[in-house]
Design a protein around this motif. Structure first.
Motif, PDB file in Angstrom:
ATOM      1  N   GLU A  29       0.821  -1.202   0.000  1.00 13.24           N
ATOM      2  CA  GLU A  29       0.000   0.000   0.000  1.00 13.24           C
ATOM      3  C   GLU A  29       0.862   1.262   0.000  1.00 13.24           C
ATOM      4  O   GLU A  29       0.518   2.255  -0.627  1.00 13.24           O
ATOM      5  CB  GLU A  29      -0.941  -0.005   1.211  1.00 13.24           C
ATOM      6  N   ASN A  30       1.972   1.234   0.722  1.00 12.81           N
ATOM      7  CA  ASN A  30       2.852   2.400   0.764  1.00 12.81           C
ATOM      8  C   ASN A  30       3.724   2.495  -0.486  1.00 12.81           C
ATOM      9  O   ASN A  30       4.186   3.574  -0.850  1.00 12.81           O
ATOM     10  CB  ASN A  30       3.741   2.345   2.010  1.00 12.81           C
ATOM     11  N   PRO A  55       1.642   4.191  -4.364  1.00  9.18           N
ATOM     12  CA  PRO A  55       1.371   5.554  -4.856  1.00  9.18           C
ATOM     13  C   PRO A  55       2.382   6.069  -5.865  1.00  9.18           C
ATOM     14  O   PRO A  55       2.004   6.671  -6.869  1.00  9.18           O
ATOM     15  CB  PRO A  55       1.371   6.391  -3.562  1.00  9.18           C
ATOM     16  N   LYS A  56       3.684   5.826  -5.637  1.00  6.31           N
ATOM     17  CA  LYS A  56       4.708   6.342  -6.548  1.00  6.31           C
ATOM     18  C   LYS A  56       4.508   5.796  -7.957  1.00  6.31           C
ATOM     19  O   LYS A  56       4.488   6.552  -8.944  1.00  6.31           O
ATOM     20  CB  LYS A  56       6.094   5.962  -6.031  1.00  6.31           C
ATOM     21  N   SER A  69       1.853   4.144  -9.144  1.00  8.85           N
ATOM     22  CA  SER A  69       0.499   4.421  -9.630  1.00  8.85           C
ATOM     23  C   SER A  69       0.445   5.791 -10.273  1.00  8.85           C
ATOM     24  O   SER A  69      -0.131   5.971 -11.350  1.00  8.85           O
ATOM     25  CB  SER A  69      -0.497   4.330  -8.469  1.00  8.85           C
ATOM     26  N   LYS A  70       1.071   6.778  -9.616  1.00 11.77           N
ATOM     27  CA  LYS A  70       1.100   8.131 -10.175  1.00 11.77           C
ATOM     28  C   LYS A  70       1.842   8.151 -11.504  1.00 11.77           C
ATOM     29  O   LYS A  70       1.418   8.801 -12.462  1.00 11.77           O
ATOM     30  CB  LYS A  70       1.763   9.073  -9.168  1.00 11.77           C
ATOM     31  N   LYS A 123      -0.331   6.384 -14.200  1.00 11.24           N
ATOM     32  CA  LYS A 123      -1.488   7.213 -14.567  1.00 11.24           C
ATOM     33  C   LYS A 123      -1.048   8.413 -15.399  1.00 11.24           C
ATOM     34  O   LYS A 123      -1.762   8.844 -16.308  1.00 11.24           O
ATOM     35  CB  LYS A 123      -2.215   7.665 -13.311  1.00 11.24           C
ATOM     36  N   PRO A 138      -2.227  -4.187  -5.513  1.00  8.45           N
ATOM     37  CA  PRO A 138      -0.956  -3.438  -5.545  1.00  8.45           C
ATOM     38  C   PRO A 138       0.193  -4.277  -6.052  1.00  8.45           C
ATOM     39  O   PRO A 138       0.976  -3.837  -6.893  1.00  8.45           O
ATOM     40  CB  PRO A 138      -0.768  -3.015  -4.092  1.00  8.45           C
TER      41      PRO A 138
END
Length: 682
Positions: A216-217, A220-221, A223-224, A227, A328
């Motif tokens: 989960e941590n 974000p990197k 995923s951004k 995207k 993830p």
């Protein structure tokens, strides 16, 4: 490219889980570099083109088993895919699709038997599934499962409700990825240093002291990043679609023109009767051939662009589904391939027309003196496509600033030597090379953690590793400074060390790097270092090491455009050349950091590169690039356009790494396992 609105149940029951090759449910789906997936068996069955190493060459004898180049075309996007003889085993499993296929089977298999009864030699229909154990159970075994101390709290759900879709998300929640090295362990965390998923045993044995975080941590990197790349594709699609429409309209206009011209020539022929039949037939043949050849070309380019558009759509749908429904770890395990593919697509050049066919008919006078003159002739020419039509094909170019000497048709081999030192305990891996003012050759042996100094004919003069606090960790590249000392990047110690050629430490530059790789100097003698982790370039004072400037390598929209940079060089105008292995191409910046141009796309054809490594520039502005996986050296003109392949496998080149120009103007290249070769090319 619109975001999908489908539910997980709709996705599982759609054709998304059908292999595009066999059209059946995926069996062991493998993710290709183009981000399309095929069954492992389907990959093995695809027709292949095999390219063997050049015969009777010493380099071919050193090629390890499995390095014979095999290629096949993706049945979806027709991309050329390379693989070793082992076939599908080189492609990683598509964990996302594999888990969805398992969910699909849970919902649709009607003949599932109890796993526990099988051990007793009995065949009993399963009525429920343990989400923790992933075991099928009959009613009696389910009851026993709830009575044991270890499994009493497991979540057991009935197949009747699974088939009705009541437990889709629960099943997904309990699905885990297994470690390839430790089969009984699930992947539970992510190592940010190695960018790898690992199990508890991996953490202990392979990632000691590394930064380990949960999925989960870590997500974000990446995923951004993904995207952002998807958003870039969205901006790319309209231009392709618009050009497809242009080609369709152009083909229709050509057909109308052809028909009109055929009518005009027939009218003229009727007025001249049989005298001009022969001339009529000849010119009609010219008209038909000219128009149909042009239409064939336009249709071919249209077809290629439509295929590219379909590929982009497919990639986008897959990635949208992955980002919506993927776990993830499923996203993280594929992030490298996704990033590489999307970057390639963003930078993809449109294969459009450079000129349109301009054809017309000019009738002649109705006399009988000259049949050719009487009947008329065709105006058959190509006219440049207008700026408004070709704007999507434009790109930055460098300017040729000098008259170039001629390059030999075949580079002349001068000598070679093995960059061996003393007390080697690992294979030589010469990642860096530089030429000093005395024409000595400095070699970085990454795996033996040494710097080796050879004279111009390959005699070992000195080797050193540094001492105490200045001991070299894992070196990568080297450059010669104006005072004839050498600067070495050390990505383990995250610094740059400066030594004399005798191995005496002069200076350490630190505090600016995370993973320094390529290093070079500019016309002022300043040191330039490319950092692959921070995806930027820093410029330093050669005497103090102080930071002069940071080049963030951004495009006009402020996005980072370096993906996985390796080597760096500068031109006489101090433009900066960086090889980017993930794009893969060469990117060009000026000293102010403005992105100027790029060369190369993914592939094995001209203007294409599989893995760009070393890069250098000679005194005339010629640019030399080592294509490691294609076993060749690209020679580019100063404007960035391909002049020729200076060296290939036919010249015994094998996995070229670092390149350089000697003080005498000879070209040098280091190869995997330590061979260094010198050539005369002018």
């Amino acid at each position: 490219m619109e975001d999908t609105e489908e539910t997980l149940a709709e996705l599982v029951n759609s054709n998304f889980l059908k292999c595009s090759s066999c059209c059946h449910d995926y069996q062991n789906p493998r993710l290709l570099p183009c981000l399309h997936s095929l069954c492992e068996d389907c990959i093995q069955k695809l027709p292949r083109q095999i390219t063997a190493p050049a015969e009777n060459t010493k380099s071919s004898e050193n090629i390890p088993n499995g390095e014979v180049l095999q290629q096949f075309s993706c049945p979806v996007c027709v991309s050329s895919i390379s693989l070793p003889e082992e076939g599908g085993s080189m492609f990683q499993s598509n964990a996302f699709i594999q888990d969805l296929c398992i969910l699909y089977k849970y919902k649709h298999d009607t003949d599932r038997q109890c796993d526990y009864c099988k051990f007793a030699g009995k065949t009993v229909d399963a009525v429920s599934l343990c989400l923790n154990c992933h075991d099928d159970m009959c009613g009696d075994c389910q009851e026993a499962h709830h009575k044991t101390k270890i499994t009493r709290n497991h979540k057991v759900v009935p197949y009747e409700q699974i088939r009705n879709g009541l437990y889709d998300h629960d099943i997904r929640e309990y699905q885990t990825l297994k470690c390839n090295e430790h089969e009984n362990n699930s992947l539970t965390s992510f190592c940010t240093d190695c960018e790898m998923l690992n199990c508890p045993q991996c953490q202990t044995s392979q990632h000691g002291g590394h930064n380990i975080i949960d999925f989960e941590n870590a997500l974000p990197k990446y995923s951004k990043q993904i995207k952002g790349l998807i958003a870039s594709i969205r901006t790319r699609l309209p231009s392709i679609q618009n050009y497809c429409q242009f080609l369709e309209n152009y083909s229709e206009n050509l057909e109308q023109t052809k028909q009109q011209l055929l009518t005009n020539t027939q009218t003229q022929a009727d007025s001249l009767h049989s005298l001009i039949d022969e001339c009529k037939n000849k010119l009609q043949q010219e008209i038909t051939e000219a128009c149909e050849t042009e239409m064939d070309q336009a249709k071919e380019k249209l077809n290629n662009l439509q295929i590219a558009s379909t590929s982009l759509h497919n990639n986008a749908h897959f990635l949208n589904r992955l980002m919506t429904h993927g776990k993830p770890e499923e996203i993280l395990v594929m992030h490298r391939e996704i990033t590489t593919r999307l970057t390639q697509l963003i930078k993809m050049q449109l294969d459009g027309l450079t000129a349109k066919l301009k054809i017309g008919f000019i009738p002649g006078a109705n006399t009988e003196q000259n049949v050719q003159t009487l009947f008329g002739k065709l105006s058959n020419d190509k006219v440049p496509i207008g700026k408004s039509e070709s704007a999507q094909l434009s790109g930055g170019e460098l300017k040729i600033t000098s008259v170039l000497p001629n390059v030999k048709s075949t580079a002349e081999f001068l000598l070679s030597f093995d960059s061996e030192g003393t007390d080697e305990n690992r294979d030589i891996w010469p990642t860096g090379m530089a030429v000093t003012k005395k024409d000595n050759i400095a070699i970085v042996d990454r795996d033996n953690k040494k710097i080796k100094i050879f004279d111009s004919v390959g005699k070992l003069l000195k080797e050193f590793t540094g001492q105490n606090d200045n001991k070299i960790g894992i070196p990568f590249d080297v450059t010669a400074l104006e005072n004839d000392s050498i600067a070495v990047t050390d990505y383990e110690k995250e610094n740059v060390k400066v030594f004399t050629q005798d191995g005496n430490h002069v200076l350490t530059i630190s505090g600016f790097f995370k993973h320094p790789r390529g290093i070079t100097t500019n016309s002022k003698g300043e040191i330039l270092v490319v950092d692959c982790r921070q995806q930027r370039i820093t410029v330093h004072d050669p005497k103090s090491g102080n930071l002069i400037k940071t080049i963030e390598a951004l495009d006009q929209k402020g996005n980072r455009i370096l993906v996985d940079p390796f080597y760096i060089a500068t031109t006489h105008e101090d433009n900066i050349l960086v090889t980017d292995t993930a794009a893969p191409n060469i990117k060009v910046f000026n000293m102010e950091g403005r992105f100027i141009a790029e060369y190369g796309t993914y592939g094995i054809k001209e203007q294409q590169i599989l893995q760009p490594f070393g890069i250098c520039v000679d005194e005339y502005g010629y640019i030399f690039v080592a294509d490691n996986q294609n076993h060749r050296i690209h020679l580019l003109n100063p404007d960035g356009k391909l002049n020729k392949f200076l060296l290939t496998k036919a010249n015994s080149i094998w996995h070229p790494m670092a390149v350089g120009i000697s003080k005498k103007g000879f070209f040098m290249v280091s190869e995997a396992l330590g061979k260094v070769r010198l050539y005369k090319y002018l």
